[in-house]
Design a protein around this motif. Structure first.
Motif, PDB file in Angstrom:
ATOM      1  N   ALA A 116       0.846  -1.190   0.000  1.00  0.00           N
ATOM      2  CA  ALA A 116       0.000   0.000   0.000  1.00  0.00           C
ATOM      3  C   ALA A 116       0.881   1.239   0.000  1.00  0.00           C
ATOM      4  CB  ALA A 116      -0.907   0.001   1.228  1.00  0.00           C
ATOM      5  N   ARG A 117       0.552   2.166  -0.859  1.00  0.00           N
ATOM      6  CA  ARG A 117       1.339   3.387  -0.917  1.00  0.00           C
ATOM      7  C   ARG A 117       1.109   4.235   0.334  1.00  0.00           C
ATOM      8  NH1 ARG A 117       1.214   7.517  -5.445  1.00  0.00           N
ATOM      9  NH2 ARG A 117      -0.967   6.972  -5.725  1.00  0.00           N
ATOM     10  N   ILE A 118       2.109   4.969   0.722  1.00  0.00           N
ATOM     11  CA  ILE A 118       1.944   5.946   1.795  1.00  0.00           C
ATOM     12  C   ILE A 118       2.202   7.306   1.179  1.00  0.00           C
ATOM     13  CG2 ILE A 118       2.688   6.714   4.068  1.00  0.00           C
ATOM     14  CD1 ILE A 118       3.758   3.916   4.565  1.00  0.00           C
ATOM     15  N   PRO A 119       1.147   8.042   0.853  1.00  0.00           N
ATOM     16  CA  PRO A 119       1.361   9.349   0.240  1.00  0.00           C
ATOM     17  C   PRO A 119       2.170  10.264   1.155  1.00  0.00           C
ATOM     18  CG  PRO A 119      -0.949   8.694   0.102  1.00  0.00           C
ATOM     19  CD  PRO A 119      -0.274   7.720   0.992  1.00  0.00           C
ATOM     20  N   LEU A 120       2.972  11.088   0.599  1.00  0.00           N
ATOM     21  CA  LEU A 120       3.811  12.072   1.289  1.00  0.00           C
ATOM     22  C   LEU A 120       5.021  11.470   2.005  1.00  0.00           C
ATOM     23  CD1 LEU A 120       1.226  14.532   2.877  1.00  0.00           C
ATOM     24  CD2 LEU A 120       2.275  14.616   0.635  1.00  0.00           C
ATOM     25  N   ALA A 121       5.125  10.155   1.971  1.00  0.00           N
ATOM     26  CA  ALA A 121       6.268   9.540   2.644  1.00  0.00           C
ATOM     27  C   ALA A 121       7.529   9.823   1.817  1.00  0.00           C
ATOM     28  CB  ALA A 121       6.035   8.045   2.768  1.00  0.00           C
ATOM     29  N   PRO A 122       8.706   9.766   2.442  1.00  0.00           N
ATOM     30  CA  PRO A 122       9.950   9.986   1.703  1.00  0.00           C
ATOM     31  C   PRO A 122      10.058   9.009   0.536  1.00  0.00           C
ATOM     32  CG  PRO A 122      10.381   9.480   4.027  1.00  0.00           C
ATOM     33  CD  PRO A 122       8.930   9.556   3.867  1.00  0.00           C
ATOM     34  N   VAL A 129      10.659   5.212   0.845  1.00  0.00           N
ATOM     35  CA  VAL A 129       9.632   4.372   1.461  1.00  0.00           C
ATOM     36  C   VAL A 129       8.654   3.949   0.372  1.00  0.00           C
ATOM     37  CG1 VAL A 129       7.742   4.294   3.120  1.00  0.00           C
ATOM     38  CG2 VAL A 129       9.862   5.447   3.708  1.00  0.00           C
TER      39      VAL A 129
END
Lengths: 696, 166
Positions: free
Chosen positions: B53-59, B62
């Motif tokens: 699952a994507r984590i928006p705004l993550a570096p 990641v």
């Protein structure tokens, strides 16, 4: 426990049951110290017990002064125990003054001979003040934690005592005659009944110890419970998957065992949840003592009422509300309540009431802290707001009383005229609110000047499982805690609610108010078809964070789900938009949005848009949607879309022509019809297309 | 996995048997053509391609988060973290490592054998390496036909986190 019992006893000195409990605990401490060879602790406990014996035998009645001395004695015991736990040996120290005070109390000198007790009283009062001003001097810094230590120790002691009943009885035998040499004032004849009376009491104490051992409980490491909790949630998910697989097939041989498994899993989940629950009364235990100390220090008469102490909530939540609660009760007692004279002058009873109430309501715990004191002084707060330059004259003129009150939640805002040792430094309500919001709760309050203030705290039952709304933005799913969601609005160009753009910032007109919006897809920088395109369709989640209400535009809304909140990995902790992540029923991982973080982003985004896109926004604001139509000969014509309410095709039978003016039957009303140009030719068959305008 | 060296456990890079005490076991894996090794004791799991699952705004390093039997594990895009060009390969393998109490999932191209190597053969990082590589490499083993870079995952994580903050 001892603290609250003593305060209870002071209020109702006739309660034999309460006294019995106090006496038993004190006696246990003393007896055990004798065993373990802790002379200092024993001496202090012994002197305290002497006073209690007098109360129990009815020789003396409790007075605030003597109870203060006993409380001090308990404090001393507690501090010794704390150090004992830390260092493994009894700390050195001089208790002779305290013991002398206790002896004086035992001898009844504190009341019987007021003249003689004057110095003692003064001394005790002075000490009281000193204690209030600098508690760390008298107690080790860990004094707050000292209590649980003492309680546990006590439990252990009691368990040990129950085992060695015989040994205990022996120990209490030599302990009882001891009062004789110490308090020489009462005639020896009176000791006889005292000793005989104690025999059944000691037996009772032993019985109580047995009863405690019978309610079987073990101590379990919290980590073990957390781990179990995780496993159970995982099991529930797997069960759900299995159920889904079998659902399609009626004849499956797995059906029955699966149903059984399902039921057991549900029970197991509830059971594990229950192990984490504790009565809220645990967080209230310290309060009676604190309120009592405060009332002696300030000369106020305070009645602390506690309702619903048995209401259960998650251990983790309980830990986190302890400090805010303490602060609020102190606030109510110190700022809220007036002194006796002021109360009488205001036509109220001499005794002020602080009322704590807890109850369940729809998956939340509601806690109310109500005082019948002076209420918030709206005038003073207004004055402060202006003094501190928090609002301009024009702004605060328009503030309602309720809005004015909200300012006390701001950092550094205190209206207390003088800083007491208890409160008034202006670090307070903002911290309280921050702490409560951290656990997904809300604080609200109402205040009526002269009548009192009532705080309402709403907190989730557990932090582990929350109800959340699952939404979609840019093909990704996110969870928004249900507690932050006020309502859902479907917005599209044709619908009642539509998203509009004011100076480049999106807003929604909702019941006459403009709601600032943030598009989740843009906020999280998920792929957008085109940045210039303004989305007019979508769902708006009206969310609340603190006092801020704003809308989050999402592409879709799935449903509400109970989710297990798991903390995010340390490397993405810095992103304030998320409060955690979770695993959904289908096994996929999604992020949980933090309404507070998003609301901050809303204000930032709005500021950015205004700053960078000012010109573009100005142009956009001048654009108007037009409806184009053709009629008769000549060019296409246009009217502003905003004016048109409907497009209709009137059957000719509904049209009436009177002296060249046309009327139409429209929704039970007659509306006039105007032709666009004089050379307009009416249709002769079929229907007549028409634009229906609203004139408002 | 066939492309990886089949070094026999208990035999050092030079093919000489060494006493068991000196041996350290490494899991080998490939990222962008390079061979890396990570202490086998730090490995929690090796799993096939997973839905991440994507984590928006993550570096950028990641890749997202995945569900490892009820635990949420952060996935690290090793190509990005090691400063390599984006990989063509879409089905990546997952090496789950434990650091402290946290689990991280490394997205790698290929996973090889666990090999035992003598710590005496560990060579220091070449000085010609860029600073970023020297930061996360604990040294190099010279295998028969290629080099094995020993990955210090904690160092990689902290250097990446630091550069993201800047």
């Amino acid at each position: 426990m001892l603290d609250s019992e003593l305060v209870k006893f002071e209020r109702d000195p006739t309660s034999g049951e309460t006294l019995k409990v106090i006496f038993r605990v004190m006696h246990t401490i003393k007896g055990t110290c004798g065993f373990l060879g802790l002379p200092r602790l024993e001496k202090v406990a012994h002197a305290g017990e002497d006073v209690l014996v007098k109360y129990r035998d009815g020789e003396l009645s409790a007075t605030p002064q003597s109870v203060t001395v006993i409380l001090k004695c308990i404090d001393r015991i507690r501090s010794i125990i704390t150090e004992l736990a830390e260092k493994g040996s009894e700390p050195a120290g001089d208790d002779s003054e305290l013991i002398a005070q206790l002896k004086a109390a035992a001898a009844g000198k504190l009341e019987i001979a007021p003249a003689a007790s004057e110095p003692t009283k003064a001394k005790s009062k002075k000490k009281d003040q000193a204690e209030a001003k600098e508690p760390p001097a008298n107690e080790p810094p860990k004094s707050d934690d000292g209590f649980p230590v003492a309680a546990e120790l006590m439990a252990e002691i009691e368990a040990a005592m129950a085992k060695e009943k015989a040994a205990k009885e022996q120990a209490s035998e030599p302990a009882t005659p001891l009062p004789v040499p110490v308090s020489s004032t009462p005639p020896p004849a009176k000791i006889e009944p005292a000793t005989t009376k104690l025999e059944p009491k000691a037996a009772e104490a032993a019985k109580a110890g047995d009863a405690k051992a019978a309610t079987q409980s073990i101590r379990v490491n919290v980590e073990v419970l957390e781990h179990m909790m995780n496993l159970v949630s995982e099991m529930v998910l797997t069960r759900n998957q299995l159920l889904q697989m079998v659902r399609g097939r009626d004849d499956s041989e797995f059906k029955e065992p699966l149903q059984r498994l399902s039921r057991v899993t549900t029970d197991l989940q509830e059971g594990v949840m229950k192990t984490r629950m504790q009565p809220i009364g645990n967080a209230w235990q310290k309060l009676p003592r604190i309120v009592r100390d405060l009332s002696t220090a300030s000369g106020k008469k305070i009645d602390l009422q506690m309702v619903g102490a048995e209401t259960e909530l998650d251990r983790q939540v309980l830990e986190m509300i302890g400090d805010p609660l303490l602060h609020m009760v102190r606030n109510s007692a110190d700022h809220g309540l007036e002194g006796p004279e002021e109360r009488l002058a205001a036509g109220k009873g001499e005794v002020g009431t602080v009322r704590l109430m807890a109850y369940h309501q729809g998956g939340h715990i509601i806690m109310e802290i109500t005082d019948d004191g002076r209420g918030l002084n709206t005038g003073r707060i207004r004055q402060k707001i202006v003094e501190k330059g928090l609002a301009t004259q024009a702004e605060w003129d328009n503030l309602s009383d309720h809005e004015v009150h909200q300012y006390i939640m701001r950092a550094g805002f205190s209206t207390a005229e003088k800083i007491t040792n208890v409160s008034g430094r202006g670090v307070g309500m903002d911290v309280v609110r921050a702490n409560i919001e951290k656990i997904g709760g809300t604080v609200d309050f109402r205040s009526v000047q002269g009548r009192g203030t009532s705080f309402t705290i709403k907190i989730p039952l557990t932090l582990a499982i929350v109800a959340a709304l699952i939404v979609e933005a840019g093909d990704e799913r996110f969870a928004i805690p249900q507690i932050a969601v006020n309502e859902l609005v479907s917005a599209s160009a044709g619908a009642q609610h539509k998203i509009e753009t004011v100076k480049g910032a999106q807003v929604l007109r909702l019941r006459g108010r403009l709601l600032p919006l943030v598009n989740l897809r843009k906020l999280l920088k998920l792929d957008t078809p085109s940045d210039t395109e303004v989305d007019r369709d979508g769902f708006v989640i009206v969310a609340q964070a603190g006092n801020k209400v704003f809308g989050i535009v999402v592409d879709g809304i799935y449903d509400s789900e109970e989710i297990v909140v798991k903390p995010v990995a340390p490397i993405i902790k810095g992103i304030t938009h998320y409060s955690g992540n979770t695993i959904l029923g289908d096994g996929s991982v999604i992020m949980i949005l933090d309404p507070n973080g998003v609301s901050e982003a809303v204000s930032e985004a709005a500021a950015n848009v205004v700053a960078t896109d000012a010109t573009k926004a100005a142009l956009e604001a001048e654009k108007t949607s037009l409806l184009l139509f053709s009629t008769g000969a000549g060019a296409i014509k246009a009217v502003p879309l905003g004016l048109v309410s409907r497009l209709e095709n009137f059957p000719l039978t509904d049209l009436q022509l009177n002296d060249g003016a046309a009327l139409a039957q429209y929704r039970g009303k007659l509306i006039p019809i105007a032709s666009v140009s004089p050379d307009f030719v009416w249709k002769t068959e079929g229907g007549q297309p028409a634009l229906v305008f609203t004139d408002q | 996995m066939s492309s990886l060296p089949a070094t026999v456990s208990g035999v050092n890079a030079a093919g000489v048997p060494v006493p068991a005490e000196d041996l350290a076991k490494f899991l080998t894996f490939r990222v962008g053509g390079e061979l890396f090794g990570i202490p086998a004791l730090a490995i929690q799991d090796i799993i096939g391609p997973q839905r991440i699952a994507r984590i928006p705004l993550a570096p950028p390093f990641v890749a997202g988060a995945l569900n490892l039997r009820g635990r949420i594990v952060t996935a690290i895009d090793m190509h990005n973290a090691l400063g390599m060009p984006k990989s063509e390969k879409t089905r990546k393998l997952n090496v789950v490592v434990r650091t402290g109490a946290e689990l991280y999932d490394l997205l790698v191209d290929d996973v090889g054998d666990v090999i035992a190597l003598s710590m005496n053969d560990l060579e220091p990082n070449p000085v010609s390496w860029p600073e970023s590589w020297r930061a996360f490499s604990a040294g190099i083993f010279k295998l028969d036909d290629q080099l094995l870079v020993v990955l210090n995952f904690d160092a990689l994580l902290s250097s990446q986190t630091k550069s993201t903050l800047q």
